[in-house]
Design a protein around this motif. Structure first.
Motif, mmCIF file in Angstrom:
data_model
loop_
_atom_site.group_PDB
_atom_site.id
_atom_site.type_symbol
_atom_site.label_atom_id
_atom_site.label_comp_id
_atom_site.label_asym_id
_atom_site.label_seq_id
_atom_site.Cartn_x
_atom_site.Cartn_y
_atom_site.Cartn_z
ATOM 1 N N ILE A 181 0.721 -1.254 0.012
ATOM 2 C CA ILE A 181 -0.008 0.063 0.051
ATOM 3 C C ILE A 181 0.924 1.279 0.038
ATOM 4 O O ILE A 181 0.402 2.290 -0.632
ATOM 5 N N PRO A 182 1.993 1.314 0.716
ATOM 6 C CA PRO A 182 2.834 2.680 0.694
ATOM 7 C C PRO A 182 3.280 2.837 -0.613
ATOM 8 O O PRO A 182 3.417 4.033 -1.190
ATOM 9 N N TYR A 183 3.206 2.203 -1.671
ATOM 10 C CA TYR A 183 3.655 2.330 -3.191
ATOM 11 C C TYR A 183 2.460 3.145 -3.882
ATOM 12 O O TYR A 183 2.786 3.727 -4.868
ATOM 13 N N ILE A 184 1.396 2.758 -3.485
ATOM 14 C CA ILE A 184 0.265 3.506 -4.309
ATOM 15 C C ILE A 184 -0.419 5.095 -3.824
ATOM 16 O O ILE A 184 -0.112 5.392 -2.736
ATOM 17 N N LYS A 185 -0.720 5.737 -4.904
ATOM 18 C CA LYS A 185 -1.185 7.036 -4.608
ATOM 19 C C LYS A 185 -2.539 7.052 -3.851
ATOM 20 O O LYS A 185 -3.374 5.734 -3.842
ATOM 21 N N GLY A 203 -5.957 7.147 -3.598
ATOM 22 C CA GLY A 203 -7.237 7.041 -4.521
ATOM 23 C C GLY A 203 -6.615 5.932 -5.601
ATOM 24 O O GLY A 203 -7.571 5.538 -6.359
ATOM 25 N N GLY A 204 -5.288 5.311 -5.679
ATOM 26 C CA GLY A 204 -5.038 4.188 -6.195
ATOM 27 C C GLY A 204 -5.288 2.945 -5.521
ATOM 28 O O GLY A 204 -6.115 2.968 -4.603
ATOM 29 N N HIS A 205 -4.981 1.854 -6.183
ATOM 30 C CA HIS A 205 -5.482 0.567 -5.739
ATOM 31 C C HIS A 205 -4.463 -0.634 -5.392
ATOM 32 O O HIS A 205 -3.643 -0.371 -6.321
ATOM 33 N N PHE A 206 -4.502 -1.222 -4.352
ATOM 34 C CA PHE A 206 -3.955 -2.498 -4.181
ATOM 35 C C PHE A 206 -4.373 -3.796 -4.597
ATOM 36 O O PHE A 206 -5.635 -3.861 -4.128
ATOM 37 N N ILE A 207 -4.062 -4.418 -5.448
ATOM 38 C CA ILE A 207 -4.730 -5.741 -5.817
ATOM 39 C C ILE A 207 -4.004 -6.998 -5.443
ATOM 40 O O ILE A 207 -2.909 -7.223 -5.886
ATOM 41 N N ALA A 208 -4.570 -7.802 -4.568
ATOM 42 C CA ALA A 208 -3.973 -8.948 -3.949
ATOM 43 C C ALA A 208 -4.787 -10.205 -4.579
ATOM 44 O O ALA A 208 -5.934 -10.366 -4.559
ATOM 45 N N MET A 209 -3.932 -11.205 -4.979
ATOM 46 C CA MET A 209 -4.264 -12.367 -5.347
ATOM 47 C C MET A 209 -4.058 -13.357 -4.653
ATOM 48 O O MET A 209 -3.139 -13.761 -4.254
ATOM 49 N N LYS A 210 -5.373 -13.839 -4.013
ATOM 50 C CA LYS A 210 -5.370 -14.843 -2.939
ATOM 51 C C LYS A 210 -6.232 -16.182 -3.516
ATOM 52 O O LYS A 210 -6.887 -16.239 -4.547
ATOM 53 N N GLY A 211 -6.119 -17.001 -2.515
ATOM 54 C CA GLY A 211 -6.661 -18.404 -2.917
ATOM 55 C C GLY A 211 -8.147 -18.465 -2.411
ATOM 56 O O GLY A 211 -8.661 -17.612 -2.229
ATOM 57 N N PRO A 212 -8.793 -19.675 -2.209
ATOM 58 C CA PRO A 212 -10.111 -19.757 -1.746
ATOM 59 C C PRO A 212 -10.313 -19.398 -0.415
ATOM 60 O O PRO A 212 -11.720 -18.929 0.077
ATOM 61 N N ASP A 213 -9.411 -18.985 0.449
ATOM 62 C CA ASP A 213 -9.688 -18.257 1.688
ATOM 63 C C ASP A 213 -9.541 -16.903 1.752
ATOM 64 O O ASP A 213 -9.482 -16.193 2.650
ATOM 65 N N GLY A 214 -9.722 -16.349 0.456
ATOM 66 C CA GLY A 214 -9.436 -14.623 0.309
ATOM 67 C C GLY A 214 -10.039 -13.998 1.275
ATOM 68 O O GLY A 214 -9.860 -12.972 1.751
ATOM 69 N N LEU A 248 -3.330 1.672 7.705
ATOM 70 C CA LEU A 248 -2.476 2.296 6.252
ATOM 71 C C LEU A 248 -3.665 2.970 5.338
ATOM 72 O O LEU A 248 -3.357 3.306 4.216
ATOM 73 N N ASN A 249 -4.534 3.599 6.056
ATOM 74 C CA ASN A 249 -5.375 4.533 5.360
ATOM 75 C C ASN A 249 -6.182 3.901 4.120
ATOM 76 O O ASN A 249 -6.061 4.490 3.073
ATOM 77 N N SER A 250 -6.703 2.677 4.221
ATOM 78 C CA SER A 250 -7.046 2.051 2.977
ATOM 79 C C SER A 250 -8.505 1.360 3.520
ATOM 80 O O SER A 250 -8.755 1.047 4.442
ATOM 81 N N ARG A 251 -9.248 1.087 2.347
ATOM 82 C CA ARG A 251 -10.570 0.362 2.563
ATOM 83 C C ARG A 251 -10.684 -0.667 1.410
ATOM 84 O O ARG A 251 -10.180 -0.821 0.398
ATOM 85 N N SER A 252 -11.427 -1.785 1.775
ATOM 86 C CA SER A 252 -11.861 -2.736 0.785
ATOM 87 C C SER A 252 -12.609 -2.227 0.046
ATOM 88 O O SER A 252 -13.695 -1.498 -0.018
ATOM 89 N N ASP A 253 -12.314 -2.476 -1.496
ATOM 90 C CA ASP A 253 -13.238 -2.018 -2.690
ATOM 91 C C ASP A 253 -14.038 -3.061 -3.307
ATOM 92 O O ASP A 253 -15.158 -2.798 -3.754
ATOM 93 N N THR A 291 -7.233 5.835 0.702
ATOM 94 C CA THR A 291 -8.085 6.846 1.035
ATOM 95 C C THR A 291 -7.389 7.828 1.653
ATOM 96 O O THR A 291 -7.739 9.085 1.498
ATOM 97 N N ALA A 292 -6.191 7.848 1.876
ATOM 98 C CA ALA A 292 -5.205 8.887 2.559
ATOM 99 C C ALA A 292 -3.682 8.453 2.336
ATOM 100 O O ALA A 292 -3.541 7.328 2.351
ATOM 101 N N PRO A 293 -2.833 9.430 2.755
ATOM 102 C CA PRO A 293 -1.381 9.060 2.674
ATOM 103 C C PRO A 293 -1.174 8.069 3.682
ATOM 104 O O PRO A 293 -1.583 8.138 4.798
ATOM 105 N N THR A 294 -0.189 7.236 3.447
ATOM 106 C CA THR A 294 0.285 6.056 4.332
ATOM 107 C C THR A 294 1.183 6.649 5.491
ATOM 108 O O THR A 294 2.247 7.705 5.046
ATOM 109 N N PRO A 295 0.943 6.458 6.767
ATOM 110 C CA PRO A 295 1.399 7.107 7.693
ATOM 111 C C PRO A 295 3.091 6.762 7.438
ATOM 112 O O PRO A 295 3.436 5.776 7.140
#
Length: 235
Positions: free
Chosen positions: A159-163, A165-176, A190-195, A216-220
């Motif tokens: 998450i620190p890498y994204i702007k 308003g940007g998005h982190f996409i995590a690829m997980k298995g069946p227990d995602g 980390l000032n983010s929310r599930s989209d 949603t806001a800068p990373t501390p």
């Protein structure tokens, strides 16, 4: 075999696949098999399994996340290039960065990019270190990862890498979905929310869950912490 499997799957999911893209995937598979004989890149070497477990798995993101045109995307812990390079083959407009901590993987990826005429920035780095560098911190529209780390730790790495308003996409298995719930505290810190949460079945019947989080806001400034702390005390 690889191109036939990809063609059928893309047609089923309304993704266009040109002859040039088919050839690129075939060449990528050939390089992966060749280089894997001299270094450990993947345990998956059967062409059919490469098509499904590496290529289709990677581009499945495109069926549930609408990546904007000319977006900047960093693949963190890319390994042998997944999902970053398959996404770049499908979406040449993406501005791709591939990050991995093992230099030998970057040597392989450099050869792949050269052979396929792919433009990408290759970073030999630990994710937690470059996540604190101003040149990379909060510079990307998307961060993606197929890494096996637990989701709270993966959020702190990526998450620190994204702007904002940007998005982190995590690829997980069946227990995602279970992992998503376990990452609630990390997302808050980390000032983010599930989209969005999307589950899909790959042609080999395995289940993939694609989790998308919005920043949603800068990373501390204290995040990401050192790798040892992230491992010992996940958020």
């Amino acid at each position: 075999m690889i191109t036939e499997i990809l063609t059928d799957w893309c047609a089923e999911h309304h993704l266009s696949l040109s002859d040039t893209q088919k050839a690129a995937f075939q060449t990528y598979a050939d390089l992966l098999i060749e280089w894997n004989q001299k270094m450990n890149l993947t345990a998956i070497t059967d062409p059919k399994e490469i098509a499904v477990k590496h290529f289709i798995d990677s581009i499945s993101i495109l069926t549930c996340v609408n990546l904007k045109e000319n977006a900047s995307l960093i693949d963190i812990g890319t390994g042998a290039g997944f999902p970053g390079i398959p996404l770049k083959i499908m979406r040449p407009d993406l501005r791709l960065t591939l990050l991995d901590s093992l230099n030998k993987r970057l040597v392989f990826l450099e050869e792949v990019c050269r052979t396929l005429s792919i433009e990408a920035e290759l970073l030999h780095a630990r994710a937690e270190e470059y996540g604190q560098k101003p040149a990379y911190r909060e510079q990307y529209d998307y961060a993606v990862s197929r890494a096996v780390a637990n989701l709270p730790s993966l959020c702190e790495y990526c998450i620190p890498y994204i702007k904002v308003g940007g998005h982190f996409i995590a690829m997980k298995g069946p227990d995602g979905e279970t992992e998503r719930q376990a990452a609630a505290q990390a997302l808050h810190l980390l000032n983010s929310r599930s989209d969005s949460v999307n589950s899909l079945t790959l042609p080999d019947s395995s289940i993939r869950t694609i989790l998308c989080f919005e920043k949603t806001a800068p990373t501390p400034s204290r995040y990401p912490r050192r790798g040892v702390k992230i491992a010992k005390s996940p958020l």
